[in-house]
Design an enzyme around this catalytic site. Structure first.
Site, PDB file in Angstrom:
ATOM      1  CE  LYS A   5      -4.441  -1.608   1.604  1.00 52.45           C
ATOM      2  NZ  LYS A   5      -5.434  -1.625   2.679  1.00 52.45           N
ATOM      3  CE  LYS A  38      -6.138  -8.856  -2.533  1.00 50.00           C
ATOM      4  NZ  LYS A  38      -6.060  -8.299  -1.178  1.00 50.00           N
ATOM      5  CE  LYS A  58     -13.505  -5.008  -0.061  1.00 49.88           C
ATOM      6  NZ  LYS A  58     -12.433  -4.466   0.737  1.00 49.88           N
TER       7      LYS A  58
END
Ligand code: TYM
Length: 342
Positions: A123, A205, A208
């Site tokens: 992140k 992966k 969303k």
């Protein structure tokens, strides 16, 4: 529709807990890796589930949109079968004990441990202009979420395993330092569906927050859109429908089908032996769309009933706070904070 009982406040049964960040919508990955298991586990365990709204603040959000997404997630969880008569369901930010415990756990967690977390590194690379304190402290809040209750099992996808290991380390360290306080939790990671991959890049992966909308499908997406995305799903060279390391696209679709249908991947392989890729992708899309139909329908019903959502959320927060405050009081006592009987 609003029968809420007090079953979950009985702490004798094992406790299951998990959360989800309200960003985007609940995807097929979230559903198969976590939320569908929450629905099953609530039948057997005392269950606590929440919308991890505080976790989501580690990335910049537009406030009005964010508020809507939080409400939408709450309705999506109900539509996915989380039943307030069986589970405690609430918004994390409504239970201040989470962040209060986090502070004490912060003082028992090393910066080195937090900065080693893969998700923190990923992140930070993705949001280089906003590497805020919350991003690094995120797994400690997650540890607080879990340890605030006598949680035994945490149903999550494989990407959360490292955070669970840190939670266990923190719990063991605290127990060694201050005496037995926390239950050391175990992750519950499904055999099939622990990592659902992107429909466009089956080596990554399904996320969303992926800006490519063709990469994921949502539990509330309409049927024609789900079908379109599966027809466009990236496959591999050759034409065998088998799960193999050199066939990540087909393996992902077989995994999705198997998890949706409650079958093993081997059974799914047998079912599609000799079938062409096109027919196979359509069959997987249909299975997913079929599974999501009632979720989509119920979602709109829940979202329109704001009074019910508020009632469930308030009641969930009340119960979570009552349970969590007991652990917090114990922790405060153990670390030597002064308390007077109220
Ligand atoms: P989040 O919001 O990223 O994801 C929610 C759940 O979905 C699982 N998941 C997946 N499973 C399979 N395949 C995928 N492609 C996939 N993508 C996501 C995640 O593993 C997760 O179980 N930090 C957590 C939220 C959280 C939490 C907690 C979880 C906050 N506090 C305490 C458990 C206990 C998160 O960001 O999940």
């Amino acid at each position: 529709m609003s029968e809420i009982n007090d079953k979950v406040t009985n702490e004798k049964k094992q406790i299951v807990l998990s959360g989800i960040q309200p960003t985007g919508t609940i995807t097929l990955g979230n559903f198969l890796g976590a939320v569908s298991n929450w629905g099953k586990m609530q039948e057997e365990f005392d269950s606590i589930f929440f919308v991890a709204d505080l976790h989501a603040l580690t990335v910049k959000r537009e406030p009005a949109e964010f508020r809507q997404a939080c409400m939408s997630f709450f309705a999506q969880l109900l539509a996915c079968g989380i039943d307030p008569a069986k589970s405690v369901l609430y918004f994390q930010s409504h239970v201040h004990e989470h962040t209060e415990l986090q502070w004490i756990l912060n003082c028992n967690t090393y910066v080195g441990e937090a900065s080693r977390m893969t998700q923190f590194k990923d992140k930070s690379a993705k949001h280089a202009d906003n590497i805020n304190m919350g991003l690094m402290d995120y797994p400690v809040l997650m540890a607080a979420d879990i340890l605030l209750f006598r949680t035994s099992l945490v149903p999550v996808g494989i990407d959360q395993k490292q955070h669970l290991e840190l939670t266990r380390d923190i719990a063991v360290r605290f127990n060694n330092r201050y005496g037995d306080t926390f239950v050391v939790p175990e992750p519950y990671i499904p055999a099939t569906g622990a990592k659902i991959c992107s429909l466009q890049d089956p080596t990554a992966k399904m996320s969303k927050s992926d800006p490519d909308a063709n990469a994921w499908v949502s539990v509330i997406e309409d049927e024609s859109s789900v079908m379109k995305k599966f027809k466009r799903a990236v496959t591999d060279s050759g034409n065998d429908i088998v799960a193999r390391d050199d066939k990540p696209g087909i393996t992902n679709l077989l995994t999705i089908y198997a998890a949706i249908e409650g079958k093993s991947v081997e059974q799914a392989e047998k079912e599609f032996a000799g079938v062409g890729y096109g027919t196979f992708k359509t069959a997987v899309g249909e299975a997913v769309a079929e599974k999501f139909r009632p979720i989509r329908e119920n979602y709109h019903r829940y979202l329109d009933d704001k009074a019910y959502l508020a009632e469930v959320a308030r009641e969930g927060a009340r119960k979570a706070s009552a349970m969590g405050s007991r652990t917090l009081a114990k922790v405060k006592r153990k670390v030597g904070l002064v308390s007077f009987d109220r």
